[in-house]
Each structure stands twice: as C-alpha cells, then as structure tokens.
Design a protein around this motif. Sequence first.
Motif, PDB file in Angstrom:
ATOM      1  N   GLN A  37      -8.689 -14.606 -13.748  1.00  0.00           N
ATOM      2  CA  GLN A  37      -9.553 -14.147 -12.663  1.00  0.00           C
ATOM      3  C   GLN A  37     -10.570 -13.169 -13.243  1.00  0.00           C
ATOM      4  OE1 GLN A  37      -7.582 -12.244  -9.339  1.00  0.00           O
ATOM      5  NE2 GLN A  37      -9.439 -12.218  -8.111  1.00  0.00           N
ATOM      6  N   ALA A  38     -11.779 -13.650 -13.465  1.00  0.00           N
ATOM      7  CA  ALA A  38     -12.852 -12.787 -13.939  1.00  0.00           C
ATOM      8  C   ALA A  38     -13.319 -11.890 -12.802  1.00  0.00           C
ATOM      9  CB  ALA A  38     -14.005 -13.630 -14.463  1.00  0.00           C
ATOM     10  N   GLY A  40     -15.014 -10.336  -9.859  1.00  0.00           N
ATOM     11  CA  GLY A  40     -15.856 -10.896  -8.818  1.00  0.00           C
ATOM     12  C   GLY A  40     -15.696 -12.387  -8.594  1.00  0.00           C
ATOM     13  N   GLN A  41     -14.696 -12.965  -9.213  1.00  0.00           N
ATOM     14  CA  GLN A  41     -14.467 -14.406  -9.078  1.00  0.00           C
ATOM     15  C   GLN A  41     -13.061 -14.697  -8.579  1.00  0.00           C
ATOM     16  OE1 GLN A  41     -16.924 -16.694  -9.654  1.00  0.00           O
ATOM     17  NE2 GLN A  41     -18.242 -14.920 -10.006  1.00  0.00           N
ATOM     18  N   GLY A  42     -12.865 -15.923  -8.152  1.00  0.00           N
ATOM     19  CA  GLY A  42     -11.527 -16.352  -7.806  1.00  0.00           C
ATOM     20  C   GLY A  42     -10.760 -16.776  -9.041  1.00  0.00           C
ATOM     21  N   PRO A  43      -9.456 -16.908  -8.934  1.00  0.00           N
ATOM     22  CA  PRO A  43      -8.648 -17.338 -10.076  1.00  0.00           C
ATOM     23  C   PRO A  43      -9.015 -18.752 -10.518  1.00  0.00           C
ATOM     24  CG  PRO A  43      -7.270 -16.397  -8.347  1.00  0.00           C
ATOM     25  CD  PRO A  43      -8.628 -16.592  -7.758  1.00  0.00           C
ATOM     26  N   GLN A  44      -8.954 -18.971 -11.837  1.00  0.00           N
ATOM     27  CA  GLN A  44      -9.166 -20.306 -12.411  1.00  0.00           C
ATOM     28  C   GLN A  44      -7.908 -20.725 -13.149  1.00  0.00           C
ATOM     29  OE1 GLN A  44     -13.065 -19.774 -14.598  1.00  0.00           O
ATOM     30  NE2 GLN A  44     -13.407 -21.744 -13.599  1.00  0.00           N
ATOM     31  N   LEU A  88      -8.532 -10.473 -15.304  1.00  0.00           N
ATOM     32  CA  LEU A  88      -7.171 -10.296 -14.807  1.00  0.00           C
ATOM     33  C   LEU A  88      -6.451 -11.625 -14.992  1.00  0.00           C
ATOM     34  CD1 LEU A  88      -5.162  -8.422 -13.235  1.00  0.00           C
ATOM     35  CD2 LEU A  88      -6.013  -9.519 -11.152  1.00  0.00           C
ATOM     36  N   TYR A  89      -5.337 -11.606 -15.677  1.00  0.00           N
ATOM     37  CA  TYR A  89      -4.579 -12.832 -15.914  1.00  0.00           C
ATOM     38  C   TYR A  89      -3.367 -12.833 -14.977  1.00  0.00           C
ATOM     39  CZ  TYR A  89      -7.623 -13.849 -19.749  1.00  0.00           C
ATOM     40  OH  TYR A  89      -8.754 -14.142 -20.483  1.00  0.00           O
ATOM     41  N   LEU A  90      -3.332 -13.853 -14.139  1.00  0.00           N
ATOM     42  CA  LEU A  90      -2.288 -13.965 -13.140  1.00  0.00           C
ATOM     43  C   LEU A  90      -1.303 -15.053 -13.512  1.00  0.00           C
ATOM     44  CD1 LEU A  90      -4.564 -13.853  -9.971  1.00  0.00           C
ATOM     45  CD2 LEU A  90      -3.047 -12.031 -10.741  1.00  0.00           C
ATOM     46  N   CYS A  91      -0.058 -14.750 -13.279  1.00  0.00           N
ATOM     47  CA  CYS A  91       1.010 -15.726 -13.451  1.00  0.00           C
ATOM     48  C   CYS A  91       1.518 -16.081 -12.062  1.00  0.00           C
ATOM     49  CB  CYS A  91       2.108 -15.107 -14.304  1.00  0.00           C
ATOM     50  SG  CYS A  91       3.656 -16.006 -14.315  1.00  0.00           S
ATOM     51  N   ALA A  92       1.822 -17.339 -11.847  1.00  0.00           N
ATOM     52  CA  ALA A  92       2.392 -17.777 -10.580  1.00  0.00           C
ATOM     53  C   ALA A  92       3.596 -18.658 -10.867  1.00  0.00           C
ATOM     54  CB  ALA A  92       1.365 -18.554  -9.769  1.00  0.00           C
ATOM     55  N   SER A  93       4.635 -18.507 -10.082  1.00  0.00           N
ATOM     56  CA  SER A  93       5.817 -19.345 -10.274  1.00  0.00           C
ATOM     57  C   SER A  93       6.072 -20.181  -9.037  1.00  0.00           C
ATOM     58  CB  SER A  93       7.042 -18.505 -10.631  1.00  0.00           C
ATOM     59  OG  SER A  93       7.551 -17.812  -9.502  1.00  0.00           O
ATOM     60  N   THR A 101       3.468 -24.302  -2.910  1.00  0.00           N
ATOM     61  CA  THR A 101       4.061 -22.998  -2.629  1.00  0.00           C
ATOM     62  C   THR A 101       4.319 -22.283  -3.935  1.00  0.00           C
ATOM     63  OG1 THR A 101       5.124 -23.885  -0.656  1.00  0.00           O
ATOM     64  CG2 THR A 101       5.937 -21.781  -1.500  1.00  0.00           C
ATOM     65  N   GLN A 102       3.443 -21.362  -4.279  1.00  0.00           N
ATOM     66  CA  GLN A 102       3.640 -20.588  -5.484  1.00  0.00           C
ATOM     67  C   GLN A 102       3.485 -19.101  -5.201  1.00  0.00           C
ATOM     68  OE1 GLN A 102       0.948 -21.889  -8.555  1.00  0.00           O
ATOM     69  NE2 GLN A 102      -0.848 -21.851  -7.256  1.00  0.00           N
ATOM     70  N   TYR A 103       4.166 -18.311  -5.975  1.00  0.00           N
ATOM     71  CA  TYR A 103       4.183 -16.868  -5.818  1.00  0.00           C
ATOM     72  C   TYR A 103       3.518 -16.230  -7.035  1.00  0.00           C
ATOM     73  CZ  TYR A 103       7.561 -17.663  -2.083  1.00  0.00           C
ATOM     74  OH  TYR A 103       8.166 -18.080  -0.938  1.00  0.00           O
ATOM     75  N   PHE A 104       2.594 -15.322  -6.759  1.00  0.00           N
ATOM     76  CA  PHE A 104       1.815 -14.712  -7.828  1.00  0.00           C
ATOM     77  C   PHE A 104       2.383 -13.346  -8.236  1.00  0.00           C
ATOM     78  CE2 PHE A 104      -2.026 -17.267  -8.431  1.00  0.00           C
ATOM     79  CZ  PHE A 104      -1.937 -18.131  -7.346  1.00  0.00           C
ATOM     80  N   GLY A 105       2.245 -13.064  -9.517  1.00  0.00           N
ATOM     81  CA  GLY A 105       2.554 -11.737 -10.018  1.00  0.00           C
ATOM     82  C   GLY A 105       1.356 -10.817  -9.846  1.00  0.00           C
ATOM     83  N   PRO A 106       1.508  -9.537 -10.199  1.00  0.00           N
ATOM     84  CA  PRO A 106       0.430  -8.563 -10.018  1.00  0.00           C
ATOM     85  C   PRO A 106      -0.675  -8.688 -11.048  1.00  0.00           C
ATOM     86  CG  PRO A 106       2.318  -7.520 -11.012  1.00  0.00           C
ATOM     87  CD  PRO A 106       2.748  -8.914 -10.671  1.00  0.00           C
ATOM     88  N   GLY A 107      -0.419  -9.419 -12.134  1.00  0.00           N
ATOM     89  CA  GLY A 107      -1.457  -9.641 -13.121  1.00  0.00           C
ATOM     90  C   GLY A 107      -1.442  -8.662 -14.281  1.00  0.00           C
ATOM     91  N   THR A 108      -2.098  -9.075 -15.360  1.00  0.00           N
ATOM     92  CA  THR A 108      -2.349  -8.225 -16.528  1.00  0.00           C
ATOM     93  C   THR A 108      -3.854  -8.114 -16.688  1.00  0.00           C
ATOM     94  OG1 THR A 108      -0.336  -8.820 -17.733  1.00  0.00           O
ATOM     95  CG2 THR A 108      -2.197  -8.019 -19.032  1.00  0.00           C
ATOM     96  N   ARG A 109      -4.345  -6.891 -16.701  1.00  0.00           N
ATOM     97  CA  ARG A 109      -5.786  -6.662 -16.883  1.00  0.00           C
ATOM     98  C   ARG A 109      -6.090  -6.572 -18.369  1.00  0.00           C
ATOM     99  NH1 ARG A 109     -10.034  -7.376 -13.861  1.00  0.00           N
ATOM    100  NH2 ARG A 109      -8.956  -6.364 -12.111  1.00  0.00           N
ATOM    101  N   LEU A 110      -6.817  -7.551 -18.892  1.00  0.00           N
ATOM    102  CA  LEU A 110      -7.187  -7.573 -20.308  1.00  0.00           C
ATOM    103  C   LEU A 110      -8.649  -7.168 -20.459  1.00  0.00           C
ATOM    104  CD1 LEU A 110      -6.753  -8.321 -23.319  1.00  0.00           C
ATOM    105  CD2 LEU A 110      -7.416 -10.661 -22.712  1.00  0.00           C
ATOM    106  N   THR A 111      -8.885  -6.184 -21.295  1.00  0.00           N
ATOM    107  CA  THR A 111     -10.248  -5.759 -21.616  1.00  0.00           C
ATOM    108  C   THR A 111     -10.493  -6.005 -23.099  1.00  0.00           C
ATOM    109  OG1 THR A 111     -10.206  -4.042 -19.913  1.00  0.00           O
ATOM    110  CG2 THR A 111     -11.893  -3.854 -21.613  1.00  0.00           C
TER     111      THR A 111
END
Lengths: 113, 115
Positions: A37-38, A40-44, A88-93, A101-111
Amino acid sequence: DAGVTQSPTHLIKTRGQQVTLRCSPKSGHDTVSWYQQALGQGPQFIFQYYEEEERQRGNFPDRFSGHQFPNYSSELNVNALLLGDSALYLCASSLGVDTDTQYFGPGTRLTVL
Amino acid sequence: AQSVAQPEDQVNVAEGNPLTVKCTYSVSGNPYLFWYVQYPNRGLQFLLKYITGDNLVKGSYGFEAEFNKSQTSFHLKKPSALVSDSALYFCAVRDSESSASKIIFGSGTRLSIRP
C-alpha cells in the motif's frame, strides 16, 4: 484468539539493501497474502502462499519473493530496494486460497532512503 | 480488465448526519464488491460485501451499501454518522470469474466526522 500479526512495525533501509518482513496468520488460517500500500493508494496484491507454495502473483518484479513455513507463517523478501518500494506492507490471512474472507494485519511501514 | 474508482479523496460530514462514500467499478463479468475501513496504524477491516441477491447490503457498525448495476456503483452509506466513523475507506472489486486474490482496491476516501 490472536489476529494477524506482523513484524517489525517500522523499518528503514537504504537503496540496494534487502529486507525481510514477517507475518503470522490468524489462528486456524492456512493461507497468507501480501499487499503493498503506497502512500495515498489502495493495497496492491503482491502474492499468495498456500501449502508452502506461491499460488497467485500480482504484477510485481522478481525482486519480491516470499516463503511460507509449516506453521503457516510467512515472510516477504525484497531485494535491491528502490525508493519506490517505500510503502505499508500488509499481510492478510484466510482459510483456503479462493475465499473473499480475509483478515488483515496492521502492516509494516518500510521506508527506503 | 477490472477497475474501481473512488471519486472523492475526502468526505466531511457533521455528526448525526447521513453519510455517503462513493464508488464506481468496471468488470467484464459479474462483480463481487467490497468495502473495507482502515484506522490509523491498523490493517484493513472488512465492512461488507455484495456477491449476489438483494441490492442493499448491510454490514458492520451500521454501514450499508447499495449495488446499482446500471450505474456500476456501490456507494457506502450510514444514516447517522459518528465521530468514531472517521477513517480511511476503501472500495474493492473483483470479477466473479477471477480468483479471490485478483481483488482490486480503490485509492481510498478519507471520511471526517466533525462533532
């Protein structure tokens, strides 16, 4: 019942370096998907792992790779980091590969500097 | 190809007033449509989805969405906004014939509810 957890929360790297992000799925889930998720964008969608194999892949270069362990946890690896990998890198299980039906984690912010 | 658009970057509503967050989509076949909400430092939370059936879908936290096939829209609504509804909202779509992983997210709409 623990939800999806990700580590680390934040990470700062420089161009050219390599990074590994980690994800533990929700209890009982066997499938992990990764999203970028860049700002201002939605997750890809990056890719999905099931039974320790990559099952689906989005439009991302081979610099992005992953792994799933027997306990269903997963890693996302990015090599030769570029400034544009900052996101922001999101993981979903989920349970099974083809479920909406997937559940997302809070993400890791990579700079990447 | 499938796509989704959220034409408003930000929506501002007074507490207690009705709210609408707009979403339009494009798919080649039948759409599966979703709304997610993202709070600061949190992952996406599922609100509701449309697969088939009744055009009005009810979801979590009092939200609902109306599927309009002729206008290719799936607007999110709530009759009475709460300050706690302030967050980033994402609409998403996939074609019913594609795999679940091929979901496409919009760019998001920031909802701000003023007391």
